[in-house]
Design an enzyme around this catalytic site. Structure first.
Site, short mmCIF file in Angstrom:
data_model
loop_
_atom_site.label_atom_id
_atom_site.label_comp_id
_atom_site.label_asym_id
_atom_site.label_seq_id
_atom_site.Cartn_x
_atom_site.Cartn_y
_atom_site.Cartn_z
N CYS A 190 -1.66 2.05 -4.10
CA CYS A 190 -0.71 2.85 -4.14
C CYS A 190 -0.54 3.13 -5.72
CB CYS A 190 0.58 1.80 -3.95
SG CYS A 190 0.63 0.16 -4.44
N CYS B 44 0.84 -1.29 -0.01
CA CYS B 44 -0.09 -0.03 0.06
C CYS B 44 0.92 1.16 0.11
CB CYS B 44 -0.98 -0.16 1.34
SG CYS B 44 -0.17 0.28 2.81
N CYS C 42 3.07 1.40 -7.51
CA CYS C 42 3.00 -0.09 -7.23
C CYS C 42 3.88 -0.53 -8.31
CB CYS C 42 1.70 -0.72 -7.21
SG CYS C 42 0.84 -0.25 -5.57
#
Length: 218
Positions: A170, A96, A174
């Site tokens: 995210c 996250c 990510c």
């Protein structure tokens, strides 16, 4: 174990006791990974792990311990990537933004439910300074202690070692690596919320983790 001069310079800001603790951490890791990785690799991972926390820490007291724990995780991941360790267990990575709430709760549930049958890590694109205390409290209501965890960044080796990567908010930050199984979990962020608001998020995380475990036949 001899510590390189560059590392000595990066540790100069620490109390002598903490510098000693880092040297001891290097020795611990050298013994643990004996025959797998040499001194240079271990020192490099410990040094870079230390720098990850030192650059944003407000309290340096626990930096050596955090650096050792993070370096150990990264070295285990690298060993999997390089085929130096294969226990057949699936590896799951929870990501996250701050690695302080959602991913930490998911990690806590996964480890509690999967036990030794799988490996799980967590990370963040912009790690916070501490695990959300309300998330800690919410998980404690389930009998799971995540107070000992700490926010940390994801690294290339941890992503590459994972079989499943779970992302939670995210976005483009990510990491995307080919050949990985990715799942995006849409969950509210517990940051800034009180316990009654975090409980439903926790329960949603638990449901998703149980479903993930079932899909992995665990």
């Amino acid at each position: 174990m001899t510590v390189h001069p560059a590392q000595e310079r990066s540790w100069e800001c620490l109390h002598p006791d903490d510098r000693l603790a880092l040297k001891q951490a290097a020795a611990h890791l050298a013994q643990e990974f004996s025959g797998v990785y040499g001194t240079e690799t271990i020192e490099r991972f410990l040094d870079s792990s230390f720098d990850q926390f030192a650059c944003r820490a407000t309290v340096t007291k626990f930096l050596p311990l955090l650096a050792e724990r993070f370096a150990r995780q990264r070295l285990h991941a690298l060993a999997r990537v390089e085929g130096l360790h294969d226990d057949g267990k699936p590896v799951v990575l929870f990501l996250c933004t701050h690695n302080a709430g959602r991913s930490q709760m998911a990690l806590g549930f996964f480890q509690a439910l999967a036990g030794d049958n799988a490996v799980a890590w967590s990370g963040g694109s912009e790690p916070g300074l501490e695990v959300n205390p309300v998330a800690v409290q919410a998980m404690a209501e389930r009998g799971i202690d995540i107070a000992h965890e700490f926010p940390k960044p994801w690294t290339d080796e941890t992503v590459r070692a994972a079989d499943v990567v779970i992302t939670m908010g995210c976005g483009d930050a990510c990491p995307i690596f080919p050949g990985k199984r990715y799942e995006s979990w849409e969950l509210d962020d517990p940051h800034g919320q009180d316990l009654p608001a975090v409980r439903p998020i926790r329960d949603d995380v638990e449901r998703r983790v149980r479903s993930l475990l079932a899909s992995l036949n665990l």
